[in-house]
Design an enzyme around this catalytic site. Structure first.
Site, PDB file in Angstrom:
ATOM      1  N   LYS A 112       0.830  -1.209   0.000  1.00 37.02           N
ATOM      2  CA  LYS A 112       0.000   0.000   0.000  1.00 37.02           C
ATOM      3  C   LYS A 112       0.862   1.254   0.000  1.00 37.02           C
ATOM      4  O   LYS A 112       0.463   2.269  -0.557  1.00 37.02           O
ATOM      5  CB  LYS A 112      -0.971   0.008   1.190  1.00 37.02           C
ATOM      6  N   LYS A 194      -5.430  -9.421  -6.505  1.00 36.49           N
ATOM      7  CA  LYS A 194      -6.609  -9.773  -5.711  1.00 36.49           C
ATOM      8  C   LYS A 194      -7.725  -8.760  -5.970  1.00 36.49           C
ATOM      9  O   LYS A 194      -7.439  -7.578  -6.172  1.00 36.49           O
ATOM     10  CB  LYS A 194      -6.217  -9.871  -4.225  1.00 36.49           C
ATOM     11  N   LYS A 197     -11.349  -3.589  -2.853  1.00 32.19           N
ATOM     12  CA  LYS A 197     -12.287  -2.459  -2.782  1.00 32.19           C
ATOM     13  C   LYS A 197     -11.709  -1.232  -3.451  1.00 32.19           C
ATOM     14  O   LYS A 197     -12.402  -0.487  -4.119  1.00 32.19           O
ATOM     15  CB  LYS A 197     -12.559  -2.095  -1.325  1.00 32.19           C
TER      16      LYS A 197
HETATM   17  P1  ATP Z   1      -8.977  -2.371   0.333  1.00 35.32           P
HETATM   18  O1  ATP Z   1      -8.795  -2.631  -1.146  1.00 35.32           O
HETATM   19  O2  ATP Z   1      -9.614  -1.040   0.639  1.00 35.32           O
HETATM   20  O3  ATP Z   1      -7.759  -2.706   1.145  1.00 35.32           O
HETATM   21  P2  ATP Z   1     -10.213  -4.930   0.728  1.00 35.32           P
HETATM   22  O4  ATP Z   1     -10.992  -5.268  -0.503  1.00 35.32           O
HETATM   23  O5  ATP Z   1      -8.911  -5.622   0.952  1.00 35.32           O
HETATM   24  O6  ATP Z   1     -10.077  -3.370   0.820  1.00 35.32           O
HETATM   25  P3  ATP Z   1     -10.978  -5.130   3.545  1.00 35.32           P
HETATM   26  O7  ATP Z   1     -12.038  -4.344   4.200  1.00 35.32           O
HETATM   27  O8  ATP Z   1      -9.567  -4.734   3.803  1.00 35.32           O
HETATM   28  O9  ATP Z   1     -11.191  -5.176   1.970  1.00 35.32           O
HETATM   29  O10 ATP Z   1     -11.177  -6.668   3.907  1.00 35.32           O
HETATM   30  C1  ATP Z   1     -12.342  -7.231   4.497  1.00 35.32           C
HETATM   31  C2  ATP Z   1     -12.225  -8.746   4.485  1.00 35.32           C
HETATM   32  O11 ATP Z   1     -12.293  -9.239   3.132  1.00 35.32           O
HETATM   33  C3  ATP Z   1     -10.888  -9.271   5.027  1.00 35.32           C
HETATM   34  O12 ATP Z   1     -11.147 -10.423   5.798  1.00 35.32           O
HETATM   35  C4  ATP Z   1     -10.100  -9.627   3.791  1.00 35.32           C
HETATM   36  O13 ATP Z   1      -9.151 -10.640   4.044  1.00 35.32           O
HETATM   37  C5  ATP Z   1     -11.200 -10.111   2.873  1.00 35.32           C
HETATM   38  N1  ATP Z   1     -10.831  -9.949   1.457  1.00 35.32           N
HETATM   39  C6  ATP Z   1     -10.480  -8.796   0.831  1.00 35.32           C
HETATM   40  N2  ATP Z   1     -10.245  -9.005  -0.469  1.00 35.32           N
HETATM   41  C7  ATP Z   1     -10.438 -10.344  -0.686  1.00 35.32           C
HETATM   42  C8  ATP Z   1     -10.351 -11.189  -1.857  1.00 35.32           C
HETATM   43  N3  ATP Z   1     -10.027 -10.696  -3.038  1.00 35.32           N
HETATM   44  N4  ATP Z   1     -10.631 -12.491  -1.718  1.00 35.32           N
HETATM   45  C9  ATP Z   1     -10.989 -13.014  -0.508  1.00 35.32           C
HETATM   46  N5  ATP Z   1     -11.085 -12.277   0.621  1.00 35.32           N
HETATM   47  C10 ATP Z   1     -10.818 -10.954   0.545  1.00 35.32           C
END
Ligand code: ATP
Ligand code: LTN
Length: 334
Positions: A112, A194, A197
């Site tokens: 990040k 991956k 968000k």
């Molecule tokens: P950002 O991109 O803003 O970091 P994020 O998509 O990683 O957000 P988080 O709120 O950080 O989302 O994560 C919430 C939950 O979703 C965590 O348990 C994380 O491990 C899971 N998660 C996030 N992305 C994935 C993915 N691509 N596949 C499976 N689990 C995920």
């Protein structure tokens, strides 16, 4: 004694299929058997610059999505992290037992921080705030996607260090719980990264839980695949797109590898695969959007549930942080 479960999700917008299959679906599935704390980690989201009005909206919107996805406030404590002051306090106290080097080697920090013009101190400190979240409730289990495993392992190290410095057995040592399928859903536009968000605003990257059925079908139809036509699970990098679609199908239907491959034995190419995957995704996600819209029409009820959740969380977190202060030698107010 029931196991205690703690997990968190950031209100950074556009909750997607990866968040759902990697985390939220599993929170919902086991909520009756355990003592659950599910936290909307708004303090964590401030570690990357946010627009204040947007963050405000996204926080309440995420609460509504989680309820719509099946989180039952009678079986779980659902709350907003900043409503429980003990979280920020615990982070400070744990900062003072955590060596800097432990944070500098976190892969999420490295990933990040290269994307930021100016790296905020909070981004480096993010895992310590997360450790506080988990340890305040003496959680046994932390259900998360694969990307958070390293942070839960760091939490274990911090807990062990605190326990050995101050009082053996003070903190429960938590376990990460990573689902067998769906722990790492990849981007539909680029199956080498991956689903995230922060990329979910890009057309075709993610299936967002609040997309309408036609948008979901369009995103899946557009998913990157390869030039072949064989529909089977594969670890080969060039087949990552098809593998990702099969993983999504498997995580949603709960079928075995053999059953999934059998379902596609007579498929006519990737077009058929995409249509069938889109069907199961729409079927499982469409009801979430409908319930979400209903919940947003009752803002007072949403606020009432969140206030109740924060109240319940405080009854556990406040005495725990007071005990931390006491054993570290701070004077509690008389
Ligand atoms: P950002 O991109 O803003 O970091 P994020 O998509 O990683 O957000 P988080 O709120 O950080 O989302 O994560 C919430 C939950 O979703 C965590 O348990 C994380 O491990 C899971 N998660 C996030 N992305 C994935 C993915 N691509 N596949 C499976 N689990 C995920
Ligand atoms: N870092 C997590 C969110 C999070 C979390 C937690 C998860 C904050 N505190 C405590 C589990 C337990 C993420 O998903 N990015």
């Amino acid at each position: 004694m029931k196991k205690v479960v703690f997990s968190g999700i950031q209100p950074t917008g556009n909750i997607h299929l990866g968040n759902y299959l990697g985390a939220v679906k599993n929170w919902v599935a086991q909520q009756a058997e355990k003592v659950n704390y599910f936290c909307i980690v708004d303090l964590h989201s401030l570690t990357i610059p946010q627009d204040p009005a947007d963050l405000h909206f996204q926080t309440r919107s995420l609460a509504a999505v989680l309820l719509a996805a099946g989180i039952n406030p009678d079986k779980c404590t659902l709350f907003i992290q900043s409503h429980v002051a003990a979280h920020a306090e615990a982070a400070w106290l744990l900062n003072c037992v955590t060596p800097l080097g432990w944070l500098q080697r976190m892969t999420q920090f490295k990933d990040k921080s290269v994307k930021q013009e100016s790296v905020l101190t909070g981004l480096l400190d993010y895992p310590v705030l997360m450790a506080g979240d988990i340890l305040l409730y003496d959680a046994h289990e932390v259900p998360v996607g694969e990307d958070q495993k390293q942070h839960v392992e760091l939490t274990r190290d911090i807990a062990q260090r605190f326990n050995s410095l101050y009082e053996q057995g003070f903190f429960t040592i938590p376990q990460p719980v990573i689902p067998e399928v769906g722990a790492r859903i990849m981007g539909l536009d680029d199956p080498t990264v991956k689903m995230s968000k922060s990329l979910a605003h890009i057309r075709g990257h993610a299936v967002r839980l609040l997309d309408d059925p036609d948008e979901i079908r369009r995103s899946i139809k557009r998913a990157v695949t390869d030039s072949g036509n064989e529909i089977r699970f594969s670890e080969e990098p060039e087949r990552a797109g098809v593998n990702n679609l099969l993983v999504i199908y498997k995580a949603i239907t709960g079928k075995s590898v053999a059953e999934v491959e059998a379902d596609f034995a007579n498929a006519r190419g990737y077009g058929d695969l995409k249509t069938r995957v889109a069907e199961v995704v729409v079927e499982s996600i469409a009801p979430i959007r409908q319930r979400y819209e209903q919940l947003l029409k009752e803002p007072a009820e949403l606020d009432r549930l969140l206030a109740r959740g924060a109240e319940q969380a405080r009854t556990v977190a406040t005495p725990k942080v007071d005990q931390m202060k006491e054993i570290m030698g701070l004077v509690l107010p008389a």
